[in-house]
Scaffold this active site. Structure first.
Site, PDB file in Angstrom:
ATOM      1  CE  LYS A 263      -3.622  -2.499   2.493  1.00  0.00           C
ATOM      2  NZ  LYS A 263      -2.813  -3.721   2.740  1.00  0.00           N
TER       3      LYS A 263
ATOM      4  CG  ASP B 244      -3.720  -2.534   6.089  1.00  0.00           C
ATOM      5  OD1 ASP B 244      -4.928  -2.787   5.959  1.00  0.00           O
ATOM      6  OD2 ASP B 244      -2.824  -3.361   5.869  1.00  0.00           O
TER       7      ASP B 244
ATOM      8  CB  CYS C 278      -6.755  -8.526   5.821  1.00  0.00           C
ATOM      9  SG  CYS C 278      -5.461  -8.966   7.007  1.00  0.00           S
TER      10      CYS C 278
END
Length: 470
Positions: free
Chosen positions: A248, A323, A373
């Site tokens: 990312k 993230d 995730c």
């Protein structure tokens, strides 16, 4: 392959981290029968790879069309002239989609066996060859050049160096051994290359080992979506708070045309080196990576920030990507559910610490993208509800592009708020067997729809900081 290896543990963890309110909300919205069907589908899909391999084109060095042509030629070489479609995603112009064929059921198993660890097995299902460190067991008389069948030890019961293994194992396909058993278990630490070259994998998926490394980055579809949602602009100062391995981070830099500054933090030295290597490989100069704990990235005293290294003064960044470390209950394929309840429950407090730091480091008017995730309510929608209550200056924003589904009920968010979230849910559809014939008959629209639906589990929320918190 199915839900072997930990369905009960995953169910227990899912119930616990969803909480009583979350489970009640889900059951009332879906009904018990539909909720149980969704969970069974989730377990099934998590043990299988997504329908597509997705790669991101490094648009800093080459055009998407040029790389697409190169990749098409490479795939024809890999699959001996078999024509695999390479699709450009209509909403993510720098993302290419390659269908995965399988599971193939008519592969004849060989008497000579190689057993690999679960993590290695997951990589093989997504197109990788078997590397020596992943091999746990090999048949007694195996030589280099032998045809072998490869299995995954999903419960971690096989002893290193065993000559046979009769425990729970999942067939991954056939390959050719590059080394003898003696060479593999010789104890030489420098043996890190390919141990078995896969020739008949259960899932036919391209290998990206050293394939166009300057031009392509292997990345799950939702992981590419979140950088587009963040929408970085040239000249901005952007923080990737938990950055390793840098997929990312490098995407953000490419979207900014490598103009501006991208700060990447991770607290593990080897992972920071990986970020730097990826930035160098992709020709991106705007990235600065530091080995630093993101929970300590806020400078508590107001002494002038002179060198641009962490920790940072409040309100230093135009955009921040968090993230967050998470339970990883959306990663695919995962044939071995190894989560413990204690481990799963440990992530919510850590995520909130990092989120609090991110809000403090964000400029007024700045954008914060939060992603995981995983599929649990506690790490996703509950965190959004907590953030909106804890930080009145934050506003939840619509996302563009909107590729995933809306958020899940159970955290007390309104229907309008749920529509502003993106949840990629592996339980949304049942995985189907795929062959070349079905690909030829499908429209591009249908294939893209399948790629959007049948991917890893992932969650994205986008916030804007409307006023200073100082």
């Amino acid at each position: 392959m199915g839900k072997e290896g930990g369905g009960k543990e995953l169910l227990c963890a899912w119930r616990q981290v969803s909480g009583t309110e979350g489970v009640t909300g889900i059951l009332s919205a879906l009904g018990k029968q539909e909720a149980e069907r969704r969970f069974e589908t989730l377990l099934h899909n998590l043990s299988h790879p997504p329908s597509f391999t997705t790669v991101r084109v490094n648009t800093h060095l080459a055009s998407v069309q040029h790389v697409k042509n190169l990749l098409f030629d490479e795939l024809q070489k890999q699959f001996n002239g078999l024509s695999f479609p390479v699709l450009q995603h209509p909403d993510l112009q720098d993302v290419l989609l390659i269908p995965v064929i399988g599971p193939r059921k008519n592969i004849k198993q060989q008497p000579c066996e190689v057993v690999v660890g679960a993590q290695c097995g997951n990589a093989v299902l997504r197109g990788a060859h078997v590397y020596v460190p992943g091999i746990v067991s090999a048949s007694k008389f195996m030589k280099g050049g032998d045809d072998v069948s490869v299995y995954s030890d999903i419960k971690g019961k096989c002893k290193k160096g065993a000559k046979e293994f009769d425990g729970t194992k999942i067939f991954l396909g056939n390959g050719i051994s590059e080394l003898s058993r003696k060479e593999i278990f010789s104890g030489l630490p420098e043996l890190k290359g390919v141990g078995v070259r896969m020739t008949e994998p259960v899932y036919l998926s391209p290998s990206f080992d050293n394939v166009l490394p300057n031009y392509l980055f292997l990345q799950n579809l939702p992981s590419a979506v979140v950088s587009h949602v963040l929408d970085p602009q040239p000249g901005e100062k952007i923080l990737d708070l938990c950055a390793a391995p840098g997929g990312k981070t490098t995407h953000i830099a490419a979207l900014m045309h490598d103009q501006g500054e991208v700060i990447a933090l991770d607290k593990i030295p080897k992972k920071v080196e990986k970020i730097k290597q990826n930035a160098l490989l992709l020709g991106l100069n705007s990235i600065r990576a530091f080995c630093f704990d993101g929970t300590k990235a806020l400078k508590l005293d107001m002494v002038k920030d002179t060198d641009g290294e962490p920790p940072f003064l409040p309100e230093s960044f135009d955009r921040i990507l968090l993230d967050a470390p998470c339970s990883g209950m959306g990663q695919r394929p995962n044939m071995a559910c190894t989560w413990t309840l204690k481990e799963v429950m440990s992530y919510q407090p850590l995520q909130r610490k990092l989120f609090t730091v991110a809000v403090a480091l964000l400029k007024p008017g700045g954008v914060l993208a939060y992603s995981t995730c995983t599929v649990t309510l506690a790490e996703n929608e509950e965190q959004v509800a907590w953030a909106l209550e804890t930080f009145p200056g934050l506003q939840l924003q619509h996302q563009d592009p909107q590729v995933g589904g809306e958020g899940m009920l159970g955290a007390g968010l309104s229907p309008e708020q749920l529509k502003r979230l993106q949840r990629f849910d592996p339980s949304a559809m049942r995985s189907l067997d795929r062959d070349i014939g079905s690909l030829r008959d499908a429209s591009i629209e249908d294939l893209v729809w399948l790629a959007n639906k049948d991917c890893i589990g992932f969650f994205i929320a986008k916030f804007v900081k409307c006023k200073s918190t100082q």
